[in-house]
Design a protein around this motif. Structure first.
Motif, PDB file in Angstrom:
ATOM      1  N   TYR A  16       0.833  -1.211   0.000  1.00 41.05           N
ATOM      2  CA  TYR A  16       0.000   0.000   0.000  1.00 41.05           C
ATOM      3  C   TYR A  16       0.867   1.261   0.000  1.00 41.05           C
ATOM      4  O   TYR A  16       0.536   2.257  -0.657  1.00 41.05           O
ATOM      5  CB  TYR A  16      -0.956  -0.002   1.190  1.00 41.05           C
ATOM      6  CG  TYR A  16      -2.198  -0.834   0.956  1.00 41.05           C
ATOM      7  CD1 TYR A  16      -3.103  -0.477  -0.039  1.00 41.05           C
ATOM      8  CD2 TYR A  16      -2.477  -1.960   1.724  1.00 41.05           C
ATOM      9  CE1 TYR A  16      -4.248  -1.236  -0.264  1.00 41.05           C
ATOM     10  CE2 TYR A  16      -3.616  -2.725   1.501  1.00 41.05           C
ATOM     11  CZ  TYR A  16      -4.498  -2.354   0.499  1.00 41.05           C
ATOM     12  OH  TYR A  16      -5.634  -3.111   0.263  1.00 41.05           O
ATOM     13  N   LYS A  24      -3.779   3.237   4.395  1.00 42.30           N
ATOM     14  CA  LYS A  24      -3.912   1.774   4.401  1.00 42.30           C
ATOM     15  C   LYS A  24      -2.619   1.125   4.885  1.00 42.30           C
ATOM     16  O   LYS A  24      -2.641   0.136   5.634  1.00 42.30           O
ATOM     17  CB  LYS A  24      -4.255   1.270   2.999  1.00 42.30           C
ATOM     18  CG  LYS A  24      -5.713   1.389   2.615  1.00 42.30           C
ATOM     19  CD  LYS A  24      -6.513   0.248   3.226  1.00 42.30           C
ATOM     20  CE  LYS A  24      -7.924   0.202   2.673  1.00 42.30           C
ATOM     21  NZ  LYS A  24      -8.716  -0.874   3.304  1.00 42.30           N
ATOM     22  N   GLN A  27      -2.423   1.311   8.576  1.00 46.85           N
ATOM     23  CA  GLN A  27      -3.406   0.412   9.186  1.00 46.85           C
ATOM     24  C   GLN A  27      -2.852  -1.002   9.306  1.00 46.85           C
ATOM     25  O   GLN A  27      -2.984  -1.652  10.352  1.00 46.85           O
ATOM     26  CB  GLN A  27      -4.692   0.406   8.367  1.00 46.85           C
ATOM     27  CG  GLN A  27      -5.541   1.666   8.504  1.00 46.85           C
ATOM     28  CD  GLN A  27      -6.738   1.663   7.562  1.00 46.85           C
ATOM     29  OE1 GLN A  27      -7.189   0.604   7.129  1.00 46.85           O
ATOM     30  NE2 GLN A  27      -7.240   2.845   7.233  1.00 46.85           N
ATOM     31  N   TYR A  28      -2.236  -1.478   8.218  1.00 50.72           N
ATOM     32  CA  TYR A  28      -1.721  -2.855   8.242  1.00 50.72           C
ATOM     33  C   TYR A  28      -0.463  -2.976   9.095  1.00 50.72           C
ATOM     34  O   TYR A  28      -0.245  -4.010   9.754  1.00 50.72           O
ATOM     35  CB  TYR A  28      -1.476  -3.356   6.819  1.00 50.72           C
ATOM     36  CG  TYR A  28      -2.754  -3.855   6.174  1.00 50.72           C
ATOM     37  CD1 TYR A  28      -3.295  -5.087   6.532  1.00 50.72           C
ATOM     38  CD2 TYR A  28      -3.437  -3.085   5.241  1.00 50.72           C
ATOM     39  CE1 TYR A  28      -4.474  -5.546   5.981  1.00 50.72           C
ATOM     40  CE2 TYR A  28      -4.630  -3.533   4.670  1.00 50.72           C
ATOM     41  CZ  TYR A  28      -5.139  -4.766   5.055  1.00 50.72           C
ATOM     42  OH  TYR A  28      -6.323  -5.211   4.509  1.00 50.72           O
TER      43      TYR A  28
END
Length: 252
Positions: A16, A24, A27-28
């Protein structure tokens, strides 16, 4: 397989970030970090903090990038497996980038050589070459490292990001020598590879550099075309970077 799950989150974060979706990416990476408890694997920690460092660097948070990079080095140095330990090459090379952005030029070169000692790659060699050309004004040393970079590229497929960055740096080398036509050829090839491999965040600077090269070639039409491309893409990415800074700051 908790380790596999965490590495999947980290890899998704990397993907991402590569395509410019930094919210994103964070987030991961946060998902990976939340699942670290119970994992006793230095490689996983080193890889996670390396990705955190790189993501913060791309959106302009250089001091934060250095902080995460320091964590990555700490864990990387404790890795016993020789192959896994090669991640330190990337971590040291990242740190060199971060230090260069904070004007720590001499320290940047030190970490580039540390990266080279762990695992020579085309980009590390070409970055060292670029350093000697731009900061030391030592063309002979630059040529030596560019030759090593191009030799290593022979073992890689054409559509390789390492080739894109090597071509970018070599284009700068040619520009400094006022060989503008050949420099332009390398810049344009670099853009093609970066777009093909979806490494968009590196393209605006290349557009700007291509415009500058066309200016030297007295081609005002092409200069204007690439300045417009630069402005459009840079503004688009700038909005994404501004939003992503909030994501990074929120987890401080």
């Amino acid at each position: 397989d908790l380790k596999g799950e965490i590495l999947s989150y980290i890899n998704l974060g990397n993907i991402y970030a590569t395509v410019g979706m930094y919210d994103k990416a964070f987030q991961y990476l946060q998902l990976a970090e939340e699942n670290l408890k119970g994992i006793d694997d230095y490689y996983v920690y080193a890889k996670l903090y390396q990705e955190y460092g790189q993501a913060n660097y791309v959106i302009g948070l250089y001091k934060k990038a250095i902080k995460y990079n320091s964590k990555s080095i700490y864990y990387g140095k404790q890795i016993k497996n020789k192959r896994d330990r090669e991640i330190l090459s990337l971590v040291y090379a990242n740190r060199a980038d971060f230090l260069r952005e904070t004007n720590s030029i001499d320290s940047s070169l030190i970490y580039l050589h540390k990266a080279l000692d762990v695992k020579p790659t085309p980009v590390i060699n070409s970055t060292i070459a670029s350093h000697y050309q731009l900061f030391a004004k030592n063309e002979d040393s630059a040529k030596i490292y560019f030759n090593r970079a191009f030799s290593l590229l022979k073992k890689r497929e054409y559509w390789d990001p390492q080739r894109a960055l090597t071509y970018f740096y070599y284009g700068d080398f040619l520009f400094e020598r006022k060989d503008y036509t050949l420099a332009l050829d390398y810049y344009i090839k670099s853009v093609e590879i970066l777009k093909k491999t979806q490494r968009i965040y590196q393209v605006p600077l290349l557009y700007q550099t291509i415009a500058k090269t066309y200016k030297e070639l007295n081609d005002g039409s092409k200069e204007k075309e690439y300045l417009e491309k630069y402005t459009k893409l840079n503004d688009s990415l700038g909005r994404v970077w501004d939003e992503s800074i909030n994501s990074s700051v929120d987890r401080s």
